[in-house]
Design a protein around this motif. Sequence first.
Motif, PDB file in Angstrom:
ATOM      1  N   GLU A 101      17.720  40.758 -78.738  1.00 30.14           N
ATOM      2  CA  GLU A 101      16.906  41.975 -78.807  1.00 30.14           C
ATOM      3  C   GLU A 101      16.798  42.632 -77.434  1.00 30.14           C
ATOM      4  O   GLU A 101      16.828  43.865 -77.321  1.00 30.14           O
ATOM      5  CB  GLU A 101      15.519  41.637 -79.361  1.00 30.14           C
ATOM      6  N   LYS A 111      19.903  45.028 -76.522  1.00 29.72           N
ATOM      7  CA  LYS A 111      20.399  46.049 -77.447  1.00 29.72           C
ATOM      8  C   LYS A 111      20.789  47.344 -76.749  1.00 29.72           C
ATOM      9  O   LYS A 111      21.657  48.076 -77.234  1.00 29.72           O
ATOM     10  CB  LYS A 111      19.363  46.327 -78.539  1.00 29.72           C
ATOM     11  N   ASP A 112      20.154  47.652 -75.600  1.00 34.36           N
ATOM     12  CA  ASP A 112      20.508  48.900 -74.927  1.00 34.36           C
ATOM     13  C   ASP A 112      21.837  48.800 -74.185  1.00 34.36           C
ATOM     14  O   ASP A 112      22.237  49.716 -73.480  1.00 34.36           O
ATOM     15  CB  ASP A 112      19.399  49.373 -73.988  1.00 34.36           C
ATOM     16  N   TYR A 144      23.638  49.404 -78.596  1.00 30.11           N
ATOM     17  CA  TYR A 144      23.124  50.067 -79.792  1.00 30.11           C
ATOM     18  C   TYR A 144      22.256  51.283 -79.466  1.00 30.11           C
ATOM     19  O   TYR A 144      21.349  51.213 -78.653  1.00 30.11           O
ATOM     20  CB  TYR A 144      22.323  49.072 -80.643  1.00 30.11           C
ATOM     21  N   GLU A 152      27.345  38.039 -84.324  1.00 29.13           N
ATOM     22  CA  GLU A 152      26.390  38.427 -83.275  1.00 29.13           C
ATOM     23  C   GLU A 152      25.218  37.465 -83.180  1.00 29.13           C
ATOM     24  O   GLU A 152      24.769  37.125 -82.078  1.00 29.13           O
ATOM     25  CB  GLU A 152      25.861  39.837 -83.538  1.00 29.13           C
ATOM     26  N   ILE A 191      26.085  39.585 -78.245  1.00 22.80           N
ATOM     27  CA  ILE A 191      26.276  41.018 -78.439  1.00 22.80           C
ATOM     28  C   ILE A 191      27.702  41.467 -78.180  1.00 22.80           C
ATOM     29  O   ILE A 191      28.097  42.581 -78.525  1.00 22.80           O
ATOM     30  CB  ILE A 191      25.279  41.795 -77.550  1.00 22.80           C
TER      31      ILE A 191
END
Length: 444
Positions: free
Chosen positions: A276, A279-280, A283, A402, A407
């Motif tokens: 989490e 994610k940048d 996503y 994933e 990732i």
Amino acid sequence: MRASTYDVLGVGFGPANLALAIALEEDGEKAGGRHLSRLFLDTKSEQVWHPGLLLENSLIQISVLKDLVTIVNPRSRFTFLNYLKEKGRLFEFLNLRDLFPTRLEFNDYLRWVSSQLDHDARFSRQVEAVEPIDEGGGRIERLRVRARNLLTGDAEEYQTRSLVVATGGKPWLPEGVELEPEGRAFHAHETLQRLERDFPESQRAYRFVVIGSGQTGAELFDYLMRRYPKAEVTAAIRRFAFKPVDESDFTNEIFFPENIDFFYGLPDAKRAAFFESLKDVNYAVVDHPLIKRIYRGLYDERARGIERGRVMRFLDLERLSEEPGKVVAHFRNQMTEEPVVLEADGLIVATGYERPKRHPLLRSLDAHFLSAPSGRYKMERDYSIAARPGFEAKVYLQGDCEESHGISETVLSLVPQRAQDILASLKGVLAAEATPLEPALAGC
């Protein structure tokens, strides 16, 4: 006639399985290497990478040194640099002083690689089912793969000891949103084909809406603004603004090969939290130069008194409706809770892809697999699905891991390393078999 038996059968022949094909080819050429019989099946009629998104001037987001093989074998004849040498463009490319090629050029590189390995592939093949072959006593050593030749309509059957599935994601739509097959709204992966067919007049004042806050949505907004200079183009995004990707040096170390082991070895809860936090990196984020180009383009037009492009914030898409001559998008503003309605001649949904917890092709095998707490398959470190006793055939997933491997799974950065990990596993499994290998036949 008995179906041919392969050591390895791949479903899909995109970048992931192309990298595996390279690994298999080069290992078989080494002194002491072992030739594993293999075949790759793909629904496409030829090698092409995201054909609906091969936008002019659109760059890939990773260095060419992260091609299909360089990070594991810089001396390979399949590197991007050797592709440039063979095409006679090496010095011109180096003179660009930019290691990020266009998508069009990278697609040509993939086609160049594929052309050297097409003897291992069959295009226009739709895999319809994968079934276990019971050797007696519930022992499964081989799988039956049923496919259809899309050119002739003929059914085909293959057998394999190991299956490698690399079919990519399925277009994702927000809950409650449906797309009509021939409607004016379509998913981003169809973009170029639909624009050419339905919106061929570049000087016409079309109205377009692009939904999506990530790289694809931003690229399509920019592309429509340039291709249709008289069109009104609206970017409908859920965030306050396009957010830049975190490509800083320390963050990018997540794409070092050793971090696959680190991620895989974490407890489930810590792995999920770590994922989490990253994610940048991948996503709903956009390259910073593209953000600057979009902003500058909008500013320059407004300075000339033109306001045909706009970015609308905080919009959640709730439903679409097709009406005569237009598509109507119904949103809700996250901040005000007010409904927002936009009408368009064409609407592109750039909301990404999803990967189901269980691959639909493997339904008949599900009883043989172990599940993770999330409900997905329990994955081994070598990218194979953990199986119950008696299931000795190997099933590998590329791009679907994933939750277990990190990732890097859905991007190109570590595709060559993953191919090497799968190759090592394949060689280990087959070396342990007591029975000799059967030669692959030319057909069914």
